[in-house]
Write a protein that holds these residues in place. Structure first.
Motif, PDB file in Angstrom:
ATOM      1  N   ARG A 204      -6.320  -1.334  -3.335  1.00 45.57           N
ATOM      2  CA  ARG A 204      -6.372  -2.994  -3.216  1.00 45.57           C
ATOM      3  C   ARG A 204      -5.793  -3.296  -1.853  1.00 45.57           C
ATOM      4  N   ARG A 316      -2.575  -9.680  -3.414  1.00 44.80           N
ATOM      5  CA  ARG A 316      -3.346  -8.366  -3.416  1.00 44.80           C
ATOM      6  C   ARG A 316      -4.302  -8.329  -4.633  1.00 44.80           C
ATOM      7  N   ASP A 317      -3.746  -8.261  -5.680  1.00 46.82           N
ATOM      8  CA  ASP A 317      -4.538  -8.203  -6.952  1.00 46.82           C
ATOM      9  C   ASP A 317      -5.625  -9.335  -6.898  1.00 46.82           C
ATOM     10  N   PHE A 320      -8.414  -8.615  -4.734  1.00 47.25           N
ATOM     11  CA  PHE A 320      -9.307  -7.520  -5.314  1.00 47.25           C
ATOM     12  C   PHE A 320     -10.151  -8.048  -6.151  1.00 47.25           C
TER      13      PHE A 320
END
Length: 333
Positions: A204, A316-317, A320
């Motif tokens: 990710r 970041r999650d 992604f």
């Protein structure tokens, strides 16, 4: 180094980037630099060394060759080769002149006799000392600091110049406008250090790094390179698909963004208190999502390291999720 790539050293094999950088710095770099401190290196020598190092670092980060050079050093905290070579040469100088003897006499003789256009090693060292605004060779021959003090002086001077040059170059590149331009030796960027002990986070992190460095392939890039007939977003058909559109505006990806602002507010209470203003501030939302360690964000919130790490993992999650949804759409077209 190349033998270890297939075993997981490269970023695409999900080994944490800073672990791979540490292995490179400990095992490979000393072999590459061995003995160079006693040679006079020219620009073409330095260029070959730089090309080697950049190729390795790009492989470890799993980023394309077109990635801007300053971002490679900012992300990894690795010092460019020219500065590493100069630092070793200045350390070698101290060992040559610290005691009376034939070696010191030769250096003193060449210092007096050789002109500025000479190709001798002593002339090379004189230029390096001037570059970093360190004491002249004349002063060092008459008053040499202790080894510890000299190493610290050299380290600070070299790293300061490296930081200034990398930061200045990064600030001039539009592709890096959202990346924190601050370079620190042996200290990787937040995107490669925060919560990357888990393999899933390594993958990710790579998506976010590509967005930060302007190498994530969106429709505007495809159109610019002649691989698409239009830069319009294929998912929502509403405007060009650039980084801001992908992260903030695309209606097709809106379900992936739901609740993001509330989660940001849980980490940074000031965001909730000023939600009506900040929700309309697209530059703020884009910068906070891409890089919470950027000076623009720090000036507003003065975030702690723990807070920045939480923001990094959260955004970041979410990025992604956007990437995954976009990939599904593109594969099903």
């Amino acid at each position: 180094m190349y033998a270890l790539m297939g075993a997981g050293l490269a970023g695409k094999n999900e080994l944490p980037v800073m672990t791979a950088i540490h292995l490179y710095r400990v095992y490979a770099l000393p072999c590459v630099l061995y003995g160079l401190e006693c040679l006079r290196l020219y620009k073409y020598h330095i260029k070959s060394l730089e090309n080697f190092q950049r190729k390795i670092l790009r492989s470890l980060l799993n980023i394309p060759e077109r990635t801007a050079i300053p971002s490679i050093y900012i992300l990894t905290g690795q010092v460019p080769m020219v500065f590493a070579v100069h630092q070793r040469a200045l350390g070698f100088l101290h060992s040559l002149i610290k005691e009376e003897g034939p070696t010191r006499d030769i250096i003193q003789h060449q210092y007096v006799m050789k002109s500025r256009t000479s190709h001798s090693w002593v002339t090379y060292i004189k230029d390096i000392l001037m570059t970093y605004q360190l004491p002249s060779l004349h002063n060092l021959l008459h008053s040499l600091p202790s080894k510890t003090k000299w190493k610290e002086m050299v380290r600070r001077a070299v790293h300061k110049r490296a930081s200034d040059e990398i930061t200045e170059e990064a600030n001039q590149l539009s592709t890096l406008e959202h990346l924190n331009p601050t370079w620190s030796y042996n200290k990787g960027h937040l995107s490669v250090t925060a919560g990357v002990s888990h393999q899933r986070q390594v993958t990710r992190a790579n998506i976010k790094i590509r967005l930060l460095t302007g190498t994530y392939t969106l429709q505007t890039a495809q159109f610019r390179y002649g691989k698409a007939t239009s830069d319009t977003c294929l998912m929502c058909k509403d405007g060009p698909e650039n980084t801001a559109h992908f992260i903030l505006d695309c209606k097709y990806l809106q379900p992936c963004r739901e609740g993001l602002f509330e989660q940001l507010a849980d980490i940074v209470p000031y965001v909730y208190l000023n939600r009506n203003i900040l929700l309309e501030d697209r530059d703020f939302m884009l910068q906070m999502t891409l890089d919470a360690s950027h000076p623009k964000i720090q000036e507003m919130f003065n975030l702690t390291d723990d807070c920045k790490e939480e923001l990094e993992i959260l955004t970041r999650d979410r990025i992604f999720l956007l990437h995954k949804q976009r990939a599904l759409f593109m594969n099903n077209r």
